[in-house]
Scaffold this motif. Structure first.
Motif, mmCIF file in Angstrom:
data_model
loop_
_atom_site.group_PDB
_atom_site.id
_atom_site.type_symbol
_atom_site.label_atom_id
_atom_site.label_comp_id
_atom_site.label_asym_id
_atom_site.label_seq_id
_atom_site.Cartn_x
_atom_site.Cartn_y
_atom_site.Cartn_z
ATOM 1 N N VAL A 55 -2.092 3.666 3.793
ATOM 2 C CA VAL A 55 -3.503 3.178 4.475
ATOM 3 C C VAL A 55 -4.560 2.888 3.326
ATOM 4 O O VAL A 55 -5.125 2.042 3.223
ATOM 5 N N PRO A 56 -4.724 3.948 2.580
ATOM 6 C CA PRO A 56 -5.789 3.738 1.442
ATOM 7 C C PRO A 56 -5.456 2.676 0.678
ATOM 8 O O PRO A 56 -6.346 1.745 0.243
ATOM 9 N N LEU A 57 -4.175 2.295 0.071
ATOM 10 C CA LEU A 57 -3.978 1.347 -0.797
ATOM 11 C C LEU A 57 -3.782 -0.112 -0.156
ATOM 12 O O LEU A 57 -4.157 -1.247 -0.746
ATOM 13 N N MET A 58 -3.161 -0.100 1.032
ATOM 14 C CA MET A 58 -2.755 -1.382 1.772
ATOM 15 C C MET A 58 -4.144 -1.767 2.747
ATOM 16 O O MET A 58 -4.038 -3.044 3.138
ATOM 17 N N ILE A 59 -4.826 -0.951 3.006
ATOM 18 C CA ILE A 59 -5.892 -1.294 4.221
ATOM 19 C C ILE A 59 -7.319 -1.082 3.470
ATOM 20 O O ILE A 59 -8.143 -2.023 3.456
ATOM 21 N N VAL A 60 -7.620 0.088 3.220
ATOM 22 C CA VAL A 60 -9.034 0.579 2.918
ATOM 23 C C VAL A 60 -9.371 -0.031 1.707
ATOM 24 O O VAL A 60 -10.526 -0.575 1.789
ATOM 25 N N THR A 61 -8.740 0.014 0.472
ATOM 26 C CA THR A 61 -8.990 -0.699 -0.546
ATOM 27 C C THR A 61 -9.143 -2.216 -0.466
ATOM 28 O O THR A 61 -10.314 -2.772 -0.961
ATOM 29 N N PRO A 62 -8.273 -2.960 -0.074
ATOM 30 C CA PRO A 62 -8.511 -4.181 0.355
ATOM 31 C C PRO A 62 -9.889 -4.592 1.135
ATOM 32 O O PRO A 62 -10.850 -5.483 0.891
#
Length: 253
Positions: free
Chosen positions: A170-177
């Motif tokens: 979730v942090p890398l694939m959703i929140v950061t983008p």
């Protein structure tokens, strides 16, 4: 309320931060400082001001918010996942502490670490870019609310995850983008009208816009709307955590 139980969880989680000081504090500060050097001092000096704010100063709220969201999720998710992984979650559940007290302990510790990290990044930014804070109390409010909300989200992710790789999805694939597309490095008013409308469906836009307003008095959306979005997201996270403890989802199996 069992304040001793809450304090025990809270103190243990903060102690873990001191044991992993480089990973918890130094690493995100260094990573964010590189953004200040590259985008603020180097590229920013060649760009025109946005809404009357120099580019280097303009990106500071977005970078702080981006780091704050990622670290809040990471701290809270890892904090609750490790007891699940080691099996000590059953000792916590059988202890004389309620689900609310467990959440306060873990989420409170994660939010505290994120707030401290946010202030350290603000102080570090002074070394590279000159900036001001027009509304310090509003800024503090956004800092606290965002840390708490995304720590609640991290708690949910930590309960849901059944492997270390899922903690990062979730942090890398959703929140950061979403943070990159949410106006961290630009104002959405610079986008074509169609993309401005599409961007408003990105919830991170409201967080960054409101936080930027507390610094410079300029924003892409109204501050009241930004606060409303944070409150709505927090209520959704609280409702989800309530459902988790009511049903025992992945904590009582």
């Amino acid at each position: 309320m069992n304040l001793y139980g809450v304090w025990s969880i809270y103190r243990y989680e903060l102690g873990r931060t001191l044991r992993t000081l480089f990973q918890s504090i130094a690493s995100p500060v260094i990573s964010t400082s590189l953004y200040f050097v590259v985008f603020g001092a180097a590229i920013g000096s060649q760009m025109t001001a946005i809404d009357g704010v120099s580019y280097g100063a303009f990106i500071i709220p977005g970078l702080i918010m981006m780091t704050l969201m990622a670290e809040s999720i990471s701290n809270a998710s890892f904090g609750i996942y490790m007891p699940k992984f080691s099996g000590t979650i059953y000792e916590i559940l059988s202890a004389p502490v309620s689900p609310l007290e467990i959440v306060i302990g873990y989420v409170g510790a994660a939010a505290t670490k994120s707030i401290v990290l946010g202030f350290i990044i603000m102080l570090t930014a002074r070394l590279f870019v000159d900036y001001s804070i027009a509304h310090p109390f509003v800024m503090l409010g956004f800092l606290i609310l965002t840390s708490l909300t995304f720590s609640l989200m991290g708690f949910i992710i930590g309960v849901w995850a059944d492997g270390f790789e899922k903690l990062q999805i979730v942090p890398l694939m959703i929140v950061t983008p979403l943070a990159f597309l949410g106006g961290s490095f630009y104002s959405i008013s610079m986008l074509p009208p169609v993309w401005q409308t599409i961007t408003l469906f990105n919830p991170v836009v409201y967080l960054i816009s409101g936080f930027r307003w507390s610094f410079y008095g300029v924003s892409d959306v109204a501050v009241g709307v930004s606060l409303g979005m944070i409150a709505l997201f927090m209520l959704m996270c609280l409702a989800t955590i309530g459902w988790i403890f009511k049903t025992g989802y992945k904590v009582k199996v």
